[in-house]
Design an enzyme around this catalytic site. Structure first.
Site, PDB file in Angstrom:
ATOM      1  N   SER A 153      44.441  35.809  25.732  1.00  0.00           N
ATOM      2  CA  SER A 153      44.842  34.330  26.179  1.00  0.00           C
ATOM      3  C   SER A 153      44.333  33.453  25.043  1.00  0.00           C
ATOM      4  O   SER A 153      43.227  33.688  24.555  1.00  0.00           O
ATOM      5  CB  SER A 153      44.240  34.101  27.619  1.00  0.00           C
ATOM      6  OG  SER A 153      44.208  32.718  27.757  1.00  0.00           O
ATOM      7  N   TYR A 167      37.008  33.262  33.088  1.00  0.00           N
ATOM      8  CA  TYR A 167      38.230  33.969  32.652  1.00  0.00           C
ATOM      9  C   TYR A 167      38.380  34.001  30.895  1.00  0.00           C
ATOM     10  O   TYR A 167      38.597  35.003  30.468  1.00  0.00           O
ATOM     11  CB  TYR A 167      39.418  32.973  33.255  1.00  0.00           C
ATOM     12  CG  TYR A 167      40.648  33.413  32.661  1.00  0.00           C
ATOM     13  CD1 TYR A 167      41.677  34.278  33.188  1.00  0.00           C
ATOM     14  CD2 TYR A 167      41.317  32.632  31.683  1.00  0.00           C
ATOM     15  CE1 TYR A 167      42.679  34.788  32.869  1.00  0.00           C
ATOM     16  CE2 TYR A 167      42.784  32.978  31.087  1.00  0.00           C
ATOM     17  CZ  TYR A 167      43.425  33.840  31.774  1.00  0.00           C
ATOM     18  OH  TYR A 167      44.516  34.373  31.305  1.00  0.00           O
TER      19      TYR A 167
HETATM   20  P1  NAP Z   1      50.994  36.394  37.172  1.00  0.00           P
HETATM   21  O1  NAP Z   1      52.367  35.944  37.419  1.00  0.00           O
HETATM   22  O2  NAP Z   1      49.954  35.902  38.169  1.00  0.00           O
HETATM   23  O3  NAP Z   1      51.055  37.744  37.440  1.00  0.00           O
HETATM   24  C1  NAP Z   1      49.865  38.768  37.463  1.00  0.00           C
HETATM   25  C2  NAP Z   1      50.348  40.178  37.437  1.00  0.00           C
HETATM   26  O4  NAP Z   1      49.097  40.741  37.476  1.00  0.00           O
HETATM   27  C3  NAP Z   1      50.950  40.387  38.469  1.00  0.00           C
HETATM   28  O5  NAP Z   1      51.987  41.458  38.211  1.00  0.00           O
HETATM   29  C4  NAP Z   1      50.112  41.416  39.588  1.00  0.00           C
HETATM   30  O6  NAP Z   1      50.586  42.338  39.939  1.00  0.00           O
HETATM   31  C5  NAP Z   1      49.081  41.836  38.602  1.00  0.00           C
HETATM   32  N1  NAP Z   1      47.657  41.967  39.083  1.00  0.00           N
HETATM   33  C6  NAP Z   1      46.730  41.217  39.385  1.00  0.00           C
HETATM   34  N2  NAP Z   1      45.595  41.684  40.040  1.00  0.00           N
HETATM   35  C7  NAP Z   1      45.983  42.899  39.815  1.00  0.00           C
HETATM   36  C8  NAP Z   1      45.197  44.137  40.248  1.00  0.00           C
HETATM   37  N3  NAP Z   1      44.015  44.153  40.677  1.00  0.00           N
HETATM   38  N4  NAP Z   1      45.899  45.323  39.828  1.00  0.00           N
HETATM   39  C9  NAP Z   1      47.109  45.478  39.728  1.00  0.00           C
HETATM   40  N5  NAP Z   1      47.832  44.533  39.061  1.00  0.00           N
HETATM   41  C10 NAP Z   1      47.310  43.032  39.157  1.00  0.00           C
HETATM   42  O7  NAP Z   1      50.337  36.040  35.704  1.00  0.00           O
HETATM   43  P2  NAP Z   1      50.972  36.146  34.495  1.00  0.00           P
HETATM   44  O8  NAP Z   1      51.136  34.862  33.896  1.00  0.00           O
HETATM   45  O9  NAP Z   1      52.191  36.978  34.421  1.00  0.00           O
HETATM   46  O10 NAP Z   1      49.882  36.800  33.569  1.00  0.00           O
HETATM   47  C11 NAP Z   1      49.934  37.981  33.127  1.00  0.00           C
HETATM   48  C12 NAP Z   1      48.915  38.254  32.081  1.00  0.00           C
HETATM   49  O11 NAP Z   1      48.950  37.385  30.964  1.00  0.00           O
HETATM   50  C13 NAP Z   1      47.448  38.148  32.520  1.00  0.00           C
HETATM   51  O12 NAP Z   1      46.714  39.067  32.036  1.00  0.00           O
HETATM   52  C14 NAP Z   1      47.149  36.575  32.214  1.00  0.00           C
HETATM   53  O13 NAP Z   1      45.746  36.634  32.120  1.00  0.00           O
HETATM   54  C15 NAP Z   1      47.677  36.560  30.781  1.00  0.00           C
HETATM   55  N6  NAP Z   1      48.202  35.087  30.541  1.00  0.00           N
HETATM   56  C16 NAP Z   1      48.784  34.273  31.033  1.00  0.00           C
HETATM   57  C17 NAP Z   1      49.033  32.970  30.584  1.00  0.00           C
HETATM   58  C18 NAP Z   1      49.899  31.985  31.371  1.00  0.00           C
HETATM   59  O14 NAP Z   1      49.860  31.046  31.077  1.00  0.00           O
HETATM   60  N7  NAP Z   1      50.861  32.496  32.432  1.00  0.00           N
HETATM   61  C19 NAP Z   1      48.405  32.557  29.564  1.00  0.00           C
HETATM   62  C20 NAP Z   1      47.592  33.268  28.935  1.00  0.00           C
HETATM   63  C21 NAP Z   1      47.457  34.869  29.277  1.00  0.00           C
HETATM   64  P3  NAP Z   1      50.548  42.209  41.773  1.00  0.00           P
HETATM   65  O15 NAP Z   1      51.036  40.880  42.179  1.00  0.00           O
HETATM   66  O16 NAP Z   1      51.598  43.365  42.246  1.00  0.00           O
HETATM   67  O17 NAP Z   1      49.208  42.609  42.286  1.00  0.00           O
END
Ligand code: NAP
Length: 254
Positions: A153, A167
Site C-alpha cells: 500500500s 496498517y
Molecule cells: P476489500 O474490498 O475490503 O477486500 C478485502 C479482501 O480481503 C476480501 O476478499 C476478503 O475476503 C479478504 N480478507 C480479509 N480478511 C481475510 C482473512 N482473514 N482471510 C482471508 N481473506 C481475508 O479490500 P481491497 O481494497 O480489495 O484490498 C485488497 C488488498 O489491497 C489489501 O491487502 C489492502 O490492504 C490492499 N490495498 C487496498 C487499497 C484500497 O484503497 N482499496 C489501497 C492500498 C492497499 P472475505 O470477504 O472473503 O473475507
C-alpha cells in the site's frame, strides 16, 4: 486436471489468490484467468462472493475454483494451497492480497487485539503464504519456479493517514519482506514483487478518503481494481522477467 493454457498456447499453471472474493483480489482473479491461469479464488468469509467470481471466470471461458482460506489461520494455509493444486494443477503464481485496515484510530486508542490482528492478516499471513509457495516453487526443492506478488500500500511509505499507522506499518513490513525474499530466492526461479496501490474503489477506503480522492490524488480520482490487476498481470508474466525484490506503486501520482 491439466494446467490451464493461455491464448499463446503456453501452460500458465495455477494462480492462488488470497482475498479473491472481493475488490482488488476479485479483479486479479479475473485478469489472471484471462491470462490463462487456472485460478484458486481464495475467500475468508464471503463464499457467495467468491463463487460469483468463479462463475464470471467460467462464463468467460476460464478455469477457477473457490477455496476457503482464512489467512489468519496460519496453520491451514499450506493445506489450502495443496487442495487447490489437487483441483487446478501445479502452483505457478501466489498473490497474497487479503488485507484489513483494522480500527482506523490513533494508536493510543487502539486495542492490542487490533494491532495483533492487523499484523497477523497483513504481514504474518503473507509471509506464511510465501513460505508455502517457496517450498513448492523453488528449484532448490525440485520446483519449476514461479512468481509471488504481495499486496502492499502507499501507506507503507506515507505512514498511513487517518488513524492507519498500524496498517501502514504492516504494509511497510511487507515492502521489506519483498526485498529480502526477492534476494533470497532470486536464483531459484522465483520472482518476488509487490504492488502498492493508492486509493482504490473497493469496500476498503473509508468515505472521507473516497471523497477526498479528487483533491489528494494528483489524477483526481479513485483507482479501479482492474488497474491494480493489470500491474499484477505484468509482474507475474515473462514481460517482467528481470524484476524482483521491489514493489510497483499504482496510485494516480499520490
Ligand atoms: P476489500 O474490498 O475490503 O477486500 C478485502 C479482501 O480481503 C476480501 O476478499 C476478503 O475476503 C479478504 N480478507 C480479509 N480478511 C481475510 C482473512 N482473514 N482471510 C482471508 N481473506 C481475508 O479490500 P481491497 O481494497 O480489495 O484490498 C485488497 C488488498 O489491497 C489489501 O491487502 C489492502 O490492504 C490492499 N490495498 C487496498 C487499497 C484500497 O484503497 N482499496 C489501497 C492500498 C492497499 P472475505 O470477504 O472473503 O473475507
Amino acid at each position: 486436471m491439466s494446467d490451464s493454457v493461455s491464448k499463446s498456447g503456453k501452460a500458465a499453471g495455477m494462480a492462488f489468490v488470497t482475498g479473491g472474493s472481493r475488490g482488488i483480489g476479485a479483479a486479479i482473479c479475473r485478469q489472471l484467468a484471462a491470462d490463462g491461469y487456472a485460478v484458486a479464488v481464495g475467500y475468508g468469509h464471503n463464499e457467495a462472493a467468491a463463487q460469483s467470481v468463479v462463475a464470471a471466470i467460467r462464463d468467460a471461458g476460464g478455469t477457477a475454483e473457490a477455496v476457503h482460506v482464512d489467512v489468519s489461520e496460519l496453520d491451514s494455509i499450506d493445506d489450502r494451497i495443496g487442495e487447490a493444486e489437487a483441483a487446478l494443477g501445479r502452483l505457478s503464481v501466489l498473490v497474497a492480497n487479503a488485507g484489513v485496515t483494522g480500527e482506523a484510530r490513533r494508536v493510543d486508542e487502539q486495542s492490542l487485539g487490533n494491532i495483533e490482528d492487523v499484523f497477523r492478516v497483513n504481514a504474518v499471513a503473507p509471509i506464511a503464504c510465501a513460505q508455502a509457495a517457496v517450498r513448492r516453487l523453488s528449484t532448490r526443492h525440485g520446483g519449476q519456479g514461479g512468481a509471488i506478488v504481495i499486496m502492499s500500500s502507499v501507506a507503507a511509505h506515507s505512514g498511513g493517514a487517518g488513524g492507519l499507522a498500524t496498517y501502514g506499518a504492516s504494509k511497510g513490513a511487507m515492502e521489506t519482506f519483498i526485498l529480502g525474499l526477492g534476494k533470497e530466492v532470486a536464483d531459484e526461479g522465483i520472482r518476488v514483487t509487490g504492488v502498492a496501490p493508492g486509493i482504490i474503489d473497493t469496500d476498503m477506503p473509508p468515505d472521507e478518503l473516497r471523497e477526498a480522492a479528487e483533491t489528494v490524488v494528483p489524477m483526481g480520482r479513485l483507482g479501479k481494481p482492474a488497474e491494480i490487476a493489470d500491474a499484477v498481470s505484468w509482474l507475474v508474466s515473462d514481460r517482467a522477467s528481470f524484476v524482483t525484490g521491489e514493489s510497483v506503486t499504482v496510485s494516480g501520482g499520490r
